[in-house]
Scaffold this motif. Structure first.
Motif, PDB file in Angstrom:
ATOM      1  N   MET A  49       0.811  -1.209   0.000  1.00 46.70           N
ATOM      2  CA  MET A  49       0.000   0.000   0.000  1.00 46.70           C
ATOM      3  C   MET A  49       0.849   1.266   0.000  1.00 46.70           C
ATOM      4  O   MET A  49       0.355   2.352  -0.303  1.00 46.70           O
ATOM      5  N   CYS A 274      -5.215  -0.058   5.376  1.00 47.04           N
ATOM      6  CA  CYS A 274      -5.360  -0.927   4.213  1.00 47.04           C
ATOM      7  C   CYS A 274      -6.824  -1.153   3.890  1.00 47.04           C
ATOM      8  O   CYS A 274      -7.720  -0.782   4.649  1.00 47.04           O
ATOM      9  N   VAL A 309      -0.049  -6.690   2.099  1.00 47.96           N
ATOM     10  CA  VAL A 309      -0.961  -5.578   2.367  1.00 47.96           C
ATOM     11  C   VAL A 309      -1.110  -4.849   1.040  1.00 47.96           C
ATOM     12  O   VAL A 309      -0.311  -3.998   0.676  1.00 47.96           O
TER      13      VAL A 309
END
Length: 475
Positions: A49, A274, A309
Motif C-alpha cells: 500500500m 489498508c 498488504v
C-alpha cells in the motif's frame, strides 16, 4: 524487450527524479503477537500500500508499460488494459507522466471512488456493465477479449498490456516483491496471497521456492456468492492464465465480513490503513496459523509468515457502507437492529437454506406457472444479447435497493432469480425467503441454462428498464 527503463539517477537516497523510481522496496511490518494471537509464529505484512499509487499493482503496471514504452511514445499509442481497479489507476497515472493516453475496458466498476480517481486521471473508461464478473477468454464480448481485439484492429494506435496473461506480471513479482521479502527475512515459512490475476502470489512463491525455501504457499479467495474487491472465487480461477492449483498448499476462503474484520484489526490496532483485500488475506492467514501455532512451540529458529498488504483504505468507503453500514450510522442501527433489512447481514447458513431450481425444472415451470416472476440481474447489455424468454431485467444494484426497502412481490408470486453462474443471485433469493417470499435461485445460473441446451431470446437494444416501474407492476 526492455526491462525497468526507470532507474534512480540521483545520488541521494531520498531524492527522486520520477514517480516510477518510488515503486517497490516496500517495508515488511511485523504484526504484534497480541493482535495475531500467535505465540510461536511471527507475522509480517508486506506494505505494498506504500507504493506511490497505493497498491501492489503499481509494480506490474510499471513493468507492463516499460515493455513497450519507447515504441508507444514514438507512435503516441494509447495503452489499453482490462482493469476496474488498482492496475487501471497505476497505469493511468504512469501513462500521464509519459504523455500517453490510457484506456480501460472493463466490467462494471463497483467502487465509485475508483471511477472518480480514473476520471480525475483523465483515463478513457469503457464499462461493460452487462459482462459477468468472471472474465471469459472464449466470449467475444468479454472485456479482455474486446481489449485485445481493439489492439489487433488498430495496432498503430493501441497497445494491450494484458495483465491476465502477460507473464511479465509473474516475472515482476519474481524479480522484485519475492526477492525483497527473502532479502529482508532470510527465511519464509508461510506465504499468503489473495488471488486475483495470481501474478503476485505465484511470482513471489516461485522466487521463494527457487531460492531454497520450504515455504507453504496459501491462496485466498472469496467465498462463493461473496464479493471482495480485486479477488475471485475459487470457481472463477479457471480463467486466470497463471493459476495452478498444485502450486499452493491449499486455498482458503473469506467473506465480506471476514475481510472487513481483518481490515479493521489492521486499521485500528496496527495503524495500517489498508483495504478489505488485505483484511481478507490477514483474516484467513491468522485463522490458518492459529490452527498450527502449537506445532512450533519448540522451534529452534524463528517461524515467519508473510502476507501482502495490497492496497489502501480510501477507495473502499462505499464498500464499508454497503457491508458494514453500522460503522457510519450507529444511532440508526441501534434503534433498528433487524438483520433482515440488509443483504450484507446474510450468513452462510442463510445462503444454504435458499431454494434452488434446476434449468430443467425452470423450463417446466415457465410453461405451467402463471405467477412466475423471472428476474435477470445482469446489465442491459448482456440482457439484450440473450436472456430467458419471459424474464425481466432488474440490474443487481437496483434489485438490492428495491428489496431492502421492503417486499415488492405478492404472496402468490413464484420468484426465480438468475445471474451468470448462480453465485450472486442466491443472496437475493435468501433475502427474499426471509421476507416470506416464495423464491428460488437458478442453480448454476444462465451458464447452466445454456449448457442444458435451452434457448435464449434477444431483445431490442433499448435503454435499461426502470426497475421501479417493473416492481410497481408486480406488487
Amino acid at each position: 524487450m526492455m526491462k525497468h527503463i526507470i532507474a534512480k539517477t540521483s545520488n541521494s537516497d531520498m531524492i527522486y527524479n520520477s514517480i516510477g523510481e518510488i515503486i517497490g522496496d516496500t517495508p515488511l511490518l511485523k504484526i504484534p503477537s497480541h493482535i495475531t494471537g500467535l505465540k510461536n509464529i511471527n507475522v509480517y505484512g508486506k506494505m505494498e500500500m506504500m507504493n506511490p499509487f497505493g497498491s501492489v499493482k503499481d509494480r506490474v503496471a510499471q513493468s507492463l508499460i516499460d515493455e513497450v514504452l519507447p515504441d508507444a511514445i514514438e507512435k503516441n499509442q494509447t495503452i489499453v488494459e482490462s482493469s476496474s481497479g488498482n492496475t487501471a489507476k497505476a497505469m493511468a497515472a504512469l501513462c500521464g507522466t509519459y504523455g500517453l493516453k490510457f484506456r480501460t475496458i472493463t466490467n462494471r466498476i463497483k467502487q465509485p471512488e475508483v471511477r472518480q480517481i480514473l476520471q480525475a486521471l483523465d483515463a478513457d473508461i469503457e464499462e461493460l456493465p452487462g459482462i459477468s464478473d468472471c472474465p471469459d477468454p472464449n466470449d467475444p464480448d468479454d472485456s479482455t477479449v474486446m481489449a485485445a481485439n481493439l489492439a489487433k484492429r488498430e495496432p498503430e494506435k493501441y497497445h494491450y498490456t494484458d495483465q491476465y496473461f502477460n507473464e511479465e506480471n509473474l516475472h515482476t513479482h519474481y524479480r522484485t516483491t519475492g526477492k525483497e521479502i527473502l532479502d529482508d527475512l532470510k527465511k519464509v515459512d508461510f506465504y499468503f496471497g489473495f488471488l486475483g490475476t495470481c501474478g503476485s502470489s505465484m511470482g513471489v512463491g516461485q522466487h521463494l521456492i527457487d531460492n531454497g525455501q520450504e515455504t507453504e504457499l496459501w491462496g485466498v479467495v472469496s467465498e462463493a456468492g461473496h464479493y471482495i474487491p480485486g479477488g475471485r472465487m475459487q470457481s472463477e480461477l479457471w480463467e486466470v492464465g497463471f493459476f495452478r492449483q498444485s502450486f499452493f498448499k491449499g486455498i482458503l476462503s473469506a467473506n465480506e465480513q471476514d475481510a472487513i474484520d481483518g481490515m479493521l484489526d489492521l486499521n485500528r490496532h496496527c495503524g495500517i490503513l489498508c483495504g478489505p483485500t488485505a483484511g481478507a488475506t490477514f483474516s484467513s492467514a491468522i485463522k490458518k496459523l492459529r490452527e498450527i501455532d502449537e506445532n512450533y512451540a519448540h522451534a529452534n529458529e524463528p517461524v515467519n509468515a508473510v502476507f501482502i498488504v495490497c492496497d489502501r483504505i480510501e477507495p473502499y468507503m462505499s464498500y464499508l457502507q454497503q457491508f458494514r453500514p453500522e460503522l457510519f450510522n450507529q444511532q440508526q442501527i441501534a434503534s433498528d437492529p433487524s438483520p433482515l433489512k440488509r443483504i450484507a447481514n446474510l450468513t452462510m447458513e442463510d445462503l444454504e437454506l435458499a431454494n434452488q431450481i434446476t434449468p430443467e425444472n425452470l423450463k417446466k415451470k415457465l410453461s405451467s406457472s402463471s405467477n412466475l416472476r423471472l428476474i435477470d440481474m445482469r446489465g442491459n447489455y448482456a440482457f439484450t444479447r440473450g436472456h430467458i424468454e419471459g424474464s425481466v431485467n432488474i440490474f443487481e444494484e437496483s434489485l438490492k435497493h428495491l428489496i431492502e426497502e421492503g417486499p415488492i412481490f405478492g404472496k402468490n408470486d413464484d420468484v426465480v432469480i438468475c445471474c451468470p453462474q448462480g453465485v450472486h443471485s442466491i443472496k437475493y433469493v435468501a433475502f427474499l425467503t426471509q421476507q416470506g417470499v416464495k423464491a428460488a435461485n437458478l442453480k448454476g445460473g444462465l451458464m447452466a441454462w445454456r449448457q442444458a441446451g435451452y434457448p435464449f431470446v434477444e431483445a431490442p437494444n433499448l435503454e435499461s428498464q426502470d426497475p421501479f416501474s417493473v416492481a410497481s407492476s408486480q406488487r
